[in-house]
Design an enzyme around this catalytic site. Structure first.
Site, PDB file in Angstrom:
ATOM      1  N   LYS A  16      13.940  49.797   3.349  1.00 39.09           N
ATOM      2  CA  LYS A  16      13.474  50.896   3.655  1.00 39.09           C
ATOM      3  C   LYS A  16      12.059  50.429   4.230  1.00 39.09           C
ATOM      4  CE  LYS A  16      10.176  50.557   0.546  1.00 39.09           C
ATOM      5  NZ  LYS A  16       8.702  50.290   0.601  1.00 39.09           N
ATOM      6  N   ASP A 142      10.929  53.742  -6.974  1.00 38.89           N
ATOM      7  CA  ASP A 142      11.678  54.079  -5.630  1.00 38.89           C
ATOM      8  C   ASP A 142      13.088  54.217  -5.564  1.00 38.89           C
ATOM      9  OD1 ASP A 142      12.017  51.453  -5.740  1.00 38.89           O
ATOM     10  OD2 ASP A 142      10.575  51.074  -3.815  1.00 38.89           O
TER      11      ASP A 142
END
Length: 311
Positions: A16, A142
């Site tokens: 990401k 996350d």
């Protein structure tokens, strides 16, 4: 015990980048209050899962720099799922590593989420996404993002997710010095030391920041509006203390067709955005020798609509 010895699952586990990272305050649990936009990219690791009837989690990898013991997030995720589901069998897991370690691209978190998703399927546990996200949040802030994937608003410490109804099609060039890593914990500590006097505690003010990101976050990333901007509060700390990050940002800023540039997460990976992947490829071809001579590994990526996928 049911014999699943021949059953295998293969999963793509993408990295990401942060398209917005705002540090709002410090929570009572010690974590920071964040407002983020996270986006999956097609730089990815690959995991293979095979059931074993020994009740053991066995992890192997083509990456020699990676711990394969119980402190690895893949092993932690697998053991957590075994305990949660009270099952007897285990898994043989092989990780093909492409995402650089300690890079601000959350490769370890992606692998953890891929393990939860993969073993949920392999072991036929039938746990829903909400349950997987709940488990993921106990492993890392996350990791829930990767259970959902694509592009998402992330609030709280990163575990509060809101799907964005958008598909961004930018290409990206990523730069990272392979000899440089940044400690996420140390970066947040240094940020707190410098900016804690600006932290918010009022819930209404925090919610206003969240609302502003909901309302305007995509506009800030919309090239059609000629208003393409990325905010990363942690860059304020890392760029000043890390010459590699400072130089990477400078090199990216000078690329002819660069729309914007930033550091991802707590760094040290930096990226530049381009109107599409083809433009990014041309820029990398023209500058690959320069990047290499300056000590950087480089990648061309594009954005993904989905996160972890079965292959």
């Amino acid at each position: 015990m049911q014999d699943f010895a021949k059953k295998k699952i293969n999963i793509k586990s993408p990295a990401k980048i942060n398209l917005h990272l705002e540090v709002i305050g410090k929570r009572e649990d010690g974590f920071h209050e964040l407002a983020m936009i996270m986006q999956n990219i097609d730089l990815a690791d690959y995991l293979e899962f095979e059931i074993n009837n020994e009740g053991l989690i066995k992890l192997e990898s083509d990456c020699n720099d990676l711990s394969l013991s119980d402190d690895n997030l893949i092993v932690k995720s697998a053991n957590l799922l075994r305990k949660k589901s009270n099952i007897d069998y285990g898994a043989n897991i092989f990780l093909r590593k492409n995402i650089p370690i300690g890079a601000g691209l959350a490769g370890g978190s992606s692998n953890a989420a891929a393990t939860l998703i993969g073993l949920n399927n392999l072991w036929d546990l039938k746990l829903d996404q909400e349950t997987l996200c709940s488990l993921a949040s106990t492993l890392g802030s996350d990791i829930p993002f990767f259970i959902n994937g694509g592009i998402q608003l992330c609030f709280g410490r990163g575990e509060i997710l809101e799907k964005l109804d958008s598909t961004l099609e930018y290409g990206a060039i990523l730069l990272k010095n392979p000899n440089v890593s940044v400690s996420t914990a140390e970066t947040y500590k240094k940020y707190s030391n410098r900016f804690c006097d600006q932290y918010l505690t009022d819930r209404e003010m925090i919610e206003n920041i969240r609302k502003n990101l909901r309302d305007n976050g995509l506009n800030n990333l919309n090239f059609d509006n000629q208003h393409l901007s990325i905010k990363n509060d942690l860059q304020l700390v890392v760029e000043n203390e890390n010459d590699s990050v400072k130089q990477a940002l400078y090199l990216l800023s000078k690329l002819e067709n660069c729309l914007t540039f930033s550091m991802s997460g707590s760094g040290p990976t930096c990226f530049a955005l381009f109107k599409d992947k083809e433009t990014a490829k041309k820029e990398l071809t023209a500058n690959s020798k320069l990047f290499k001579d300056k000590g950087y590994d480089s990648w061309v990526c594009t954005f993904l609509e989905k996160g972890i996928t079965f292959i």
